[in-house]
Design a protein around this motif. Structure first.
Motif, PDB file in Angstrom:
ATOM      1  N   LEU A 274      37.263  29.119  42.798  1.00 23.69           N
ATOM      2  CA  LEU A 274      37.460  28.125  44.328  1.00 23.69           C
ATOM      3  C   LEU A 274      37.346  29.138  45.555  1.00 23.69           C
ATOM      4  N   LEU A 289      34.490  28.775  49.378  1.00 21.20           N
ATOM      5  CA  LEU A 289      33.832  27.385  48.705  1.00 21.20           C
ATOM      6  C   LEU A 289      32.735  27.050  49.485  1.00 21.20           C
ATOM      7  N   PHE A 290      32.765  27.601  50.769  1.00 23.33           N
ATOM      8  CA  PHE A 290      31.001  26.734  51.644  1.00 23.33           C
ATOM      9  C   PHE A 290      30.038  27.490  51.657  1.00 23.33           C
ATOM     10  N   LEU A 293      29.252  26.382  47.883  1.00 21.48           N
ATOM     11  CA  LEU A 293      28.486  24.751  48.253  1.00 21.48           C
ATOM     12  C   LEU A 293      26.835  24.877  49.188  1.00 21.48           C
ATOM     13  N   SER A 294      26.889  25.896  49.932  1.00 21.08           N
ATOM     14  CA  SER A 294      25.864  25.952  50.339  1.00 21.08           C
ATOM     15  C   SER A 294      25.230  26.675  49.825  1.00 21.08           C
ATOM     16  N   TRP A 299      23.483  25.078  43.157  1.00 23.85           N
ATOM     17  CA  TRP A 299      22.996  24.045  42.477  1.00 23.85           C
ATOM     18  C   TRP A 299      21.701  24.562  41.115  1.00 23.85           C
TER      19      TRP A 299
END
Length: 397
Positions: A274, A289-290, A293-294, A299
């Motif tokens: 992270l 972290l952003f 996740l973005s 994903w």
């Protein structure tokens, strides 16, 4: 004064590139910019220290070619600079029938890459390594261990002795290319250079975008967590003990590694980090972290590797689970034999489509070269990577 070359990044690839350029152009004005207070603070100084032979890499790939050449070059540099290294050799051990079958692919790769090896039967393996469990193995005598942080610092000493400059605590905050050079702001100071090479490691994608380049990837950090093995066992393990790779997994897996200073470690796992540069456990950087996740590619990658990712997380959280994975090779290992040690962080490029970039990734413009992905065996290959960069992208002074 306009410099001839500025290198951003004080890891082993950046330092090797500056040294190789200086070898070609002894009177060149060279500057290395490093945002930390010392060199080799990240991936270079926190890896396993193995000089790899190159058996895992696809024949004909850039990784395979540069690893073979780089291993010879880094050993030669160590001899010249009086840096100790140990050619302890590597055993790739098959522990079940499926892995025995997979050894054939490694035989073919080794032969295609011109890597010397020998067959090791089960009884011979027990004679060589009584504490190691396996049905058979392949032995690669050229694999070695060294302190890559020390190698980097010795390279840097050569650069400064011959007139090159290294500036620490010099974070780059602006990059602008023109027809005849590149302007940078580093540590609040403007710097002009004819050519720029960026070896930014965990920040390579951000530095590329800072320079105005388009990227179709993002760097995702993966923590490699090791345990130090009880020193009394070091003398009983004669070689590097490595696994037969599972083609369904994105990373190699846990192995036993001799290290310099008479140490033995086991690891690493590969758990999502992270923080791109956070070495302590549970490090979190909100910006990093952003970025994870973005990123749609993350994903997509997670969807295809969820099971292995959960297994790595379990190994990270529970020592008993980690120990079980270690016992695949070393059944007699006990919990009391393992001591925590600092982790490393792998700066892994994941493309927008969710695939991992396993080979080197380089972006170029007329005046800039950005080495955006330099995965293992980058330390082994560092001097060969430097020559490749100069031959391919920096063809003239």
């Amino acid at each position: 004064m306009k410099l001839d070359l500025v290198v951003v990044g004080g890891g082993i690839v950046g330092i090797a590139t500056a040294l190789s350029y200086q070898d070609r152009y002894p009177d060149a004005k060279i500057l290395i910019l490093e945002k930390e207070a010392g060199l080799a603070r990240h991936q270079t100084g926190n890896n396993s220290g193995v000089i790899h032979a190159g058996v895992y890499y696809a024949p004909g790939s850039l990784k395979a070619k540069l690893c073979r050449k780089g291993a010879v070059m880094v050993k030669a540099f160590c001899r010249q600079a009086d840096i100790p290294f140990e050619e302890c050799g590597k055993l790739i051990v098959a522990t079940d029938p499926l892995e025995v079958a997979r050894l054939q692919g490694l035989r073919e790769r080794a032969a295609a890459n011109g890597i010397p090896f020998s067959e090791v039967s089960g009884p011979e393996l027990r004679d060589r390594e009584p504490l190691i469990n396996g049905l058979e193995a392949l032995f690669f005598p050229e694999s070695a261990i060294v302190d890559f942080g020390l190698v980097t610092r010795r390279m840097a000493e050569r650069i400064t002795e011959r007139g090159g400059a290294i500036r620490l605590n010099a974070r780059v905050t602006a990059i602008r290319e023109s027809l005849d050079g590149v302007s940078l702001i580093a540590g609040g100071e403007k710097i002009e250079t004819r050519r720029l090479v960026v070896c930014g490691g965990a920040q390579a994608d951000r530095l590329a975008r800072l320079a105005g380049l388009k990227t179709d990837f993002r760097i995702i950090p993966f923590r490699g967590e090791y345990y130090q093995v009880d020193p009394r066992l070091r003398s009983q393990i004669k070689h590097l003990i490595y696994p037969v790779p599972d083609p369904d997994l994105p990373f190699l897996g846990i192995h036993l590694t001799h290290e310099v200073n008479n140490r033995l470690s086991v690891g690493p796992n590969a758990v999502l980090g992270l923080s791109r540069e956070g070495l302590p456990r549970f490090s979190v950087n909100l910006r990093d972290l952003f970025a994870i996740l973005s990123h749609s590619g993350f994903w997509r990658f997670l969807k295809g590797n969820l099971r292995s990712g959960l297994a790595e997380l379990r190994n990270s959280l529970f020592t008993s689970s980690y120990l079980e994975a270690c016992r695949k090779y070393m059944p007699g290992l006990k919990r009391s034999d393992l001591k925590s040690r600092k982790a490393g962080v792998r700066a892994q490029v994941i493309m927008n489509d969710g695939t991992i970039m396993h080979d080197f990734l380089v972006l170029e413009t007329p005046r800039m070269v950005h080495i955006c992905n330099a995965p293992s065996p980058a330390a082994t290959s560092s001097l060969a990577i430097a020559e490749y960069i100069l031959d391919t992208y920096v063809k003239e002074r």
